[in-house]
Design an enzyme around this catalytic site. Sequence first.
Site, PDB file in Angstrom:
ATOM      1  N   ARG A  45       0.851  -1.197   0.000  1.00  0.00           N
ATOM      2  CA  ARG A  45       0.000   0.000   0.000  1.00  0.00           C
ATOM      3  C   ARG A  45       0.885   1.245   0.000  1.00  0.00           C
ATOM      4  NH1 ARG A  45      -1.446   1.764   4.587  1.00  0.00           N
ATOM      5  NH2 ARG A  45      -2.272  -0.179   5.449  1.00  0.00           N
ATOM      6  N   TYR A  97     -16.027  17.413 -15.261  1.00  0.00           N
ATOM      7  CA  TYR A  97     -16.362  15.988 -15.393  1.00  0.00           C
ATOM      8  C   TYR A  97     -17.450  15.601 -14.370  1.00  0.00           C
ATOM      9  CZ  TYR A  97     -15.792  10.937 -15.099  1.00  0.00           C
ATOM     10  OH  TYR A  97     -16.035   9.596 -15.064  1.00  0.00           O
ATOM     11  N   ASP A 169      -7.008  18.756 -14.521  1.00  0.00           N
ATOM     12  CA  ASP A 169      -7.336  17.388 -14.939  1.00  0.00           C
ATOM     13  C   ASP A 169      -6.961  17.301 -16.419  1.00  0.00           C
ATOM     14  OD1 ASP A 169      -8.601  15.128 -15.973  1.00  0.00           O
ATOM     15  OD2 ASP A 169     -10.269  15.255 -14.550  1.00  0.00           O
ATOM     16  N   LYS A 194      -8.133   6.344 -19.679  1.00  0.00           N
ATOM     17  CA  LYS A 194      -8.417   6.854 -21.011  1.00  0.00           C
ATOM     18  C   LYS A 194      -7.174   6.726 -21.911  1.00  0.00           C
ATOM     19  CE  LYS A 194     -12.171   7.803 -18.758  1.00  0.00           C
ATOM     20  NZ  LYS A 194     -12.450   9.087 -18.128  1.00  0.00           N
TER      21      LYS A 194
HETATM   22  C1  PLP Z   1     -13.004   9.460 -16.827  1.00  0.00           C
HETATM   23  C2  PLP Z   1     -12.597  10.754 -16.258  1.00  0.00           C
HETATM   24  C3  PLP Z   1     -12.335  10.889 -14.881  1.00  0.00           C
HETATM   25  C4  PLP Z   1     -12.539   9.748 -13.897  1.00  0.00           C
HETATM   26  O1  PLP Z   1     -11.642   8.712 -14.114  1.00  0.00           O
HETATM   27  P1  PLP Z   1     -11.951   7.175 -13.744  1.00  0.00           P
HETATM   28  O2  PLP Z   1     -10.701   6.501 -14.143  1.00  0.00           O
HETATM   29  O3  PLP Z   1     -13.153   6.772 -14.533  1.00  0.00           O
HETATM   30  O4  PLP Z   1     -12.226   7.133 -12.280  1.00  0.00           O
HETATM   31  C5  PLP Z   1     -11.913  12.115 -14.425  1.00  0.00           C
HETATM   32  N1  PLP Z   1     -11.770  13.171 -15.250  1.00  0.00           N
HETATM   33  C6  PLP Z   1     -12.031  13.088 -16.563  1.00  0.00           C
HETATM   34  C7  PLP Z   1     -11.849  14.289 -17.426  1.00  0.00           C
HETATM   35  C8  PLP Z   1     -12.447  11.879 -17.117  1.00  0.00           C
HETATM   36  O5  PLP Z   1     -12.724  11.807 -18.419  1.00  0.00           O
END
Ligand code: PLP
Length: 399
Positions: A45, A97, A169, A194
């Site tokens: 962890r 988001y 982000d 992504k």
């Molecule tokens: C998908 C996404 C998230 C969240 O990510 P997860 O891996 O699904 O928890 C946060 N910010 C943006 C811009 C996203 O497209």
Amino acid sequence: MHFETQAIHAVPVDKLTGAVSTPIYQTSTFEQQAPGVHKGFDYSRTNNPTRKVLEDLIAELEGGTHGFAFASGLAAIDAVIKLLSAGDEVLAVDDIYGGTFRIYSHIYSRFGINIRYTDTTDIINVVDNLTSKVKFVWIETPTNPTLKISDIAEIAKAAHANGSLLVVDNTFTSPALQNPLKLGADIVIHSATKYLAGHSDVIAGLAAVNDAELAERLKFIQNSSGGILSPFDSWLTIRGIETLSLRIQKHSENALSVARYLETARHVDKVFYPGLASHKNHEAAARQQNGGFGGVVSFTLKNDTVEAASKFTQLTELFKLAESLGGVKSLICHPAQMTHKSIPADKRREAGISDSLIRLSCGIENSDDLINDLKLAFGRLDFILANEFAANNSKAVVK
Ligand SMILES: *Cc1c(COP(=O)(O)O)cnc(C)c1O
């Protein structure tokens, strides 16, 4: 070194064995030579060798000093929010988001953390909304799903003048196209689910910073809350990043071709893609992004209804109807009914997400095939709507 070289060579050869691919250290604990004396790893962890390779990799690719890997993008977001205290405020981009909106408004609001939203594409709105309580300015650029662009360097200056940190982000561009830390941001976050992992086969989150004190606090939160990425998922994400620069080029090329086609399509009202000269913030995007504009394109229909958009998303074949983005396979989604369902309809429309807005994640297929898939789907939509119209009219006649 150039990004594509860095993405491959910042993944070190395993020192112990010479393995060229990072070994998966599938272990929870590590033998110690004496109590508290070990080789830098005591419990997975806290630290794990496979995860550490990924954490060092994201730090290097973002131009930071420290990286952190979490079980999801939202776990990364959660850890960053935990840097705040009750009474603090966050000023965020208005089409944030959906999951970030949800964690702030339904979880952290109960812990006394307030979030306010503004259109950060105009720096005036940011400056006007900064107060002494604002500890984070929180942006995504491009935003999801309307692809608005905010000027990172300009906002970083305004945030810092106010004693606030800028959190970006960076999911939509990946570090291959945009490096917020280099533009003055303090914390960069990714849903590695992504583009970074890139194959729609893992849920993962990353964060990077370039400040030792901030890094120490995030490390403490990561270890205390425990939302860490597993060794296997760390390995999948490293493997994905090695081909990121090739993939993101193709994603960007395909998205530009698709966006150009959509601009000419009879059914389409507006097209949102930062790579189009018609995009409101095209110049800002070209200034702070390098080598492409990413794979996401959104558009609205002239028939601006939930029904028409919902039907259309079921009529494509190559574009698979699914949430998420950034994978090799093209996806289509209807934010009002899917990713942005947790945002109330009036707030959603205010943020520019109209009822018929459709989001495409262009994969790495051939762009002609993708465009053809959309053309066929528009043809099918015409056929279905015409039949429904005829059916309704014949009912009216019978009555
Ligand atoms: C998908 C996404 C998230 C969240 O990510 P997860 O891996 O699904 O928890 C946060 N910010 C943006 C811009 C996203 O497209």
